[in-house]
Design a protein around this motif. Structure first.
Motif, PDB file in Angstrom:
ATOM      1  N   GLY A 170       0.815  -1.209   0.000  1.00  0.00           N
ATOM      2  CA  GLY A 170       0.000   0.000   0.000  1.00  0.00           C
ATOM      3  C   GLY A 170       0.846   1.254   0.000  1.00  0.00           C
ATOM      4  N   SER A 174       1.651   4.406  -3.165  1.00  0.00           N
ATOM      5  CA  SER A 174       1.463   5.842  -2.965  1.00  0.00           C
ATOM      6  C   SER A 174       2.730   6.648  -3.183  1.00  0.00           C
ATOM      7  CB  SER A 174       0.956   6.112  -1.538  1.00  0.00           C
ATOM      8  OG  SER A 174      -0.274   5.466  -1.308  1.00  0.00           O
ATOM      9  N   GLN A 255     -10.209   6.776   7.484  1.00  0.00           N
ATOM     10  CA  GLN A 255      -9.605   5.969   6.423  1.00  0.00           C
ATOM     11  C   GLN A 255      -8.103   6.244   6.340  1.00  0.00           C
ATOM     12  OE1 GLN A 255     -11.361   6.618   2.569  1.00  0.00           O
ATOM     13  NE2 GLN A 255     -10.286   4.898   1.628  1.00  0.00           N
ATOM     14  N   SER A 256      -7.712   7.521   6.487  1.00  0.00           N
ATOM     15  CA  SER A 256      -6.300   7.876   6.480  1.00  0.00           C
ATOM     16  C   SER A 256      -5.574   7.244   7.667  1.00  0.00           C
ATOM     17  CB  SER A 256      -6.141   9.405   6.535  1.00  0.00           C
ATOM     18  OG  SER A 256      -6.677  10.014   5.393  1.00  0.00           O
ATOM     19  N   TRP A 259      -5.080   3.504   7.113  1.00  0.00           N
ATOM     20  CA  TRP A 259      -4.006   3.276   6.146  1.00  0.00           C
ATOM     21  C   TRP A 259      -2.654   3.381   6.842  1.00  0.00           C
ATOM     22  CZ3 TRP A 259      -0.042   6.444   4.215  1.00  0.00           C
ATOM     23  CH2 TRP A 259       0.609   5.968   3.075  1.00  0.00           C
ATOM     24  N   GLN A 262      -2.100   0.469   9.314  1.00  0.00           N
ATOM     25  CA  GLN A 262      -1.809  -0.799   8.639  1.00  0.00           C
ATOM     26  C   GLN A 262      -0.314  -0.944   8.373  1.00  0.00           C
ATOM     27  OE1 GLN A 262      -3.535  -3.461   8.000  1.00  0.00           O
ATOM     28  NE2 GLN A 262      -1.927  -4.477   6.820  1.00  0.00           N
TER      29      GLN A 262
END
Length: 320
Positions: A170, A174, A255-256, A259, A262
């Motif tokens: 992930g 980015s 959500q940020s 992320w 994780q």
């Protein structure tokens, strides 16, 4: 050590308690607007003065044991019904003070009575982070984890992205990993992680040895500290701040956070096993990649210098 954020201490008498390097402490906003910090111990018989995580002391900090009271700047105000004692001088019995400084909405404490000022300690971070709007960002959430990992093991992992393509798909989606690099300064690491085309925003990333990690963006910040809990154990504390904390942005903010969390989880999954192997004693050392792990080498040098500057007390050294 990063202790709290300034918004928790808005008004005179607002306080926050906690532990720094094993010492119970508290920070409090004074009548003059200055944040001060003290050991959370009454000078009379050693009672804990403040027992809640945070609260408000109107004008005085009062000991719950024998009602000794102190002004917000730590001076002994009253020792009720103490009686006559020629050797007792109230001027000598104020609270044990520790250093406290604010920087852009964050509150830092230093247990040692002497030492460099906060901006000197931050070094290049102060200037490099100057145009990121920390003061306009508001606390939104935190994630704290107790881990069976030594802080040095965590630091070594954080300071290389050799493992990123394997461990963090992930993150690699980015960031432009071909341009990822880490600059080493005196006591500080500046991580350059350029975003891929179409990425969210620019960012700036720092690790201030030995415990502070700052990930700063225009829209928010992820600020983490490592608190050693003993050999091979640490508490990872992560605060998340956002410029917009309105209800309409809550889902996007969370959500940020997920992320970011994780990525931490992916790291902990592997380095917990690394720590077990270090504890077992079979692994002693391995070669470091000059391309990817120069910051790990610099980190290890900082650890060695720190240990030389602060040797274990004689009774501990004998026991070990």
């Amino acid at each position: 050590m990063l202790f709290t954020w300034s918004a928790r201490l808005r008004n005179p008498g607002d306080y926050v308690t906690g532990t720094v390097a094993g010492y119970p402490v508290f920070a409090i906003r004074g009548e003059d607007g200055q944040v001060r910090a003290f050991h959370n111990v009454c000078r009379h018989r050693g009672a804990q003065l403040l027992t809640k995580p945070e609260g408000q002391c109107p004008r005085l900090v009062v000991c719950p044991y024998h009602s000794w009271s102190y002004t917000l700047d730590g001076k002994l105000k009253r020792s009720p019904d103490f009686g006559s004692a020629p050797a007792f001088d109230p001027e000598e019995w104020g609270l044990y003070r520790i250093a406290a400084e604010e920087w852009r909405g964050l509150v830092f404490l230093r247990i040692a009575p002497e030492g460099e000022g906060l901006r000197e300690w931050l070094g290049p971070i102060d200037a490099l982070a100057a145009d990121y709007p920390l003061e306009q960002q508001h606390w939104f959430a935190e994630k704290n984890r107790d881990c069976e990992v030594d802080w040095k093991t965590y630091g070594e992992n954080y300071l290389e992205c050799y493992h990123c393509r394997t461990m963090h798909p992930g993150l690699c989606a980015s960031l432009d990993m071909e341009r990822y690099r880490i600059d080493v300064h005196d006591g500080m690491f500046h991580l350059h992680a350029p975003k891929r085309d179409g990425g969210l925003t620019r960012g700036v990333y720092f690790y201030r040895f030995p415990f502070l990690m700052l990930n700063l963006y225009d829209w928010g910040s992820s600020i983490a500290t490592l608190e050693p809990l003993g050999a091979g154990r640490l508490r990872h504390i992560n605060w998340y701040f956002f410029t917009d904390v309105s209800p309409g942005k809550a889902a996007e903010n969370r959500q940020s956070i997920e992320w970011s969390a994780q990525i931490v989880s992916e790291d902990l999954d592997i380095i917990t096993g690394v720590q077990r192997n270090l504890n077992a004693g079979i692994y002693q050392r391995g070669p470091l990649s000059p391309k990817h792990e120069h910051a790990v080498h610099a980190f290890q040098d900082m650890v060695r210098r720190g240990m030389a500057d602060h040797p274990a007390p004689a009774h501990r050294a004998a026991a070990e």
